[in-house]
Enzyme design. Sequence first.
Site, PDB file in Angstrom:
ATOM      1  N   GLU A  93       0.893  -4.855  11.066  1.00 16.84           N
ATOM      2  CA  GLU A  93       0.459  -3.457  10.948  1.00 16.84           C
ATOM      3  C   GLU A  93       1.338  -2.681  11.922  1.00 16.84           C
ATOM      4  OE1 GLU A  93      -1.689  -2.203   8.872  1.00 16.84           O
ATOM      5  OE2 GLU A  93      -2.946  -3.887   8.245  1.00 16.84           O
ATOM      6  N   HIS A 152       0.849  -1.201   0.000  1.00 15.13           N
ATOM      7  CA  HIS A 152       0.000   0.000   0.000  1.00 15.13           C
ATOM      8  C   HIS A 152       0.881   1.246   0.000  1.00 15.13           C
ATOM      9  CE1 HIS A 152      -3.394  -2.609   1.832  1.00 15.13           C
ATOM     10  NE2 HIS A 152      -3.523  -2.515   0.520  1.00 15.13           N
ATOM     11  N   GLU A 193       1.864   3.685   2.991  1.00 10.33           N
ATOM     12  CA  GLU A 193       2.349   3.064   4.225  1.00 10.33           C
ATOM     13  C   GLU A 193       3.882   3.033   4.230  1.00 10.33           C
ATOM     14  OE1 GLU A 193       0.051  -0.564   4.487  1.00 10.33           O
ATOM     15  OE2 GLU A 193      -1.833   0.552   4.309  1.00 10.33           O
ATOM     16  N   HIS A 196       2.722  -3.703   6.786  1.00  9.11           N
ATOM     17  CA  HIS A 196       1.759  -2.649   6.451  1.00  9.11           C
ATOM     18  C   HIS A 196       1.778  -1.654   7.602  1.00  9.11           C
ATOM     19  CE1 HIS A 196      -0.688  -4.451   3.045  1.00  9.11           C
ATOM     20  NE2 HIS A 196       0.058  -5.484   3.400  1.00  9.11           N
TER      21      HIS A 196
END
Length: 443
Positions: free
Chosen positions: A380, A183, A186, A310
């Site tokens: 994350e 992404h 990010e 991420h």
Amino acid sequence: MKTLAAALVLFAGSALALPDPRFDGKAEKPAPVAGAKASAAAISEADSRVWVEIEAPGRTERQAAVDAGISVEEIKPGVAAGFATPKALARAKAAGLKVRATVSLRQRFGALDFPEKDALYHNYKELEADMRSLAARAPDLVSMISIGKSTLGRDLWAVRLTRGAKGTQPSKKPGIVFLGTHHAREHLSTEVPLLLAKHLVDNSADPEIARLLETRDVYFIPMVNPDGVEYDIEGGKYHMHRKNMAKNGDGSTGVDLNRNYAWGWGGGGASPDPGDDTYRGPSAFSEPESKAVKAFVEARPNLKVLLSYHTFSELILYPWGGSNDQIPDAKPRAAFQAMAGEMAKMTGYTPEQSSDLYIATGDTCDWAWGAKGIYAFTFELTPKSMWDGGFYPGAGVVARVLQANIRPALYLIDLADDPLRSVNGGGAFAASAAAKSSGEALK
Ligand code: 0X9
Ligand code: ZN
């Protein structure tokens, strides 16, 4: 001139405090933010997306928001928040969801002054140069390969760290791959794998790291989506871009690469609408970037572990993400849970099955585990919430986030020979092995 911190405080007024067992209430507080200056973004007039807060007392509403095409980025007590196009917002309303607040991206970010350049972060050219110099610095240990080309023709670079094999030479050593920036916005997820590779080279004389580099085949692909990254920082400003830069038939741009893999592709939590941030693409592996990862993995049957970085929320996620089912086989399920739990102790991140966050089909890790039997995790990274800087937490967090992620990386590299060793606290770098002198030295 409004500062972002002020905007955050204003915006935070709409936050709720409904009970949700997942949260201790810390995440929704608008803490003073080291990276606040770095959060300014330049949203074009044509960008009609909104930041939306949906009332979501439980998983059903949260999932309905995802299924409407909203890219849910933050879950707070009673609320799921994220980005929505006007169409996705209309779908959410038609599905009966209650909208608590919307803020246009231009309102939210467009009026802010641009921050000083986050010079520490790597753009594509800087990343390429650093990877090249790493390979030149330790030619006996490091090689650099292109695993394919992006939509706009950029090389997708990997560095390989192992003794005794170079480039694309096959290896029978157990392999592991660390991936970043599926992404675009990010950016911290590029820094972590790049800096981990440097850390291993810088510390290659350490006996434990030397052992890992001798006995394992370790790959880092820090920027899976370079076109998206370059667009996100175009003009020296952030554009809050998530997808790649594919031109869609309807005039919109981008496919969500983390919805484009061929495991459950086309199911829930992955939008069929090209305009949405979570657009799954016209078919599984339609995109050069995800295709390149697939080819890379398929050419290396020695890969046993995969970690896809991420941001943000500080979570450690494991399959399945495309359904609420648990991995049926008890042994690998126990290993996934043991590994996620150990790495949670090392980082302070929260371990959970991916679908506990929300169901989303076509992600990297479901494919890696489902199709290839590779133990695959999504991290994350920092921060915990939008109020701590969201996608743009600033250069100040990089060193700390790297530090937190060294031990989990060593732990996974070590376990690549047999991840089932993780059950009952196994693994040379397990938290329970922290007292071991070698482990201590690496902290
Ligand atoms: O939605 C994603 O792709 C990931 N979150 S992010 O904010 N970085 O976009 C989470 C993927 C977890 N996987 C599933 N829930 N399937
Ligand atoms: Zn992501």
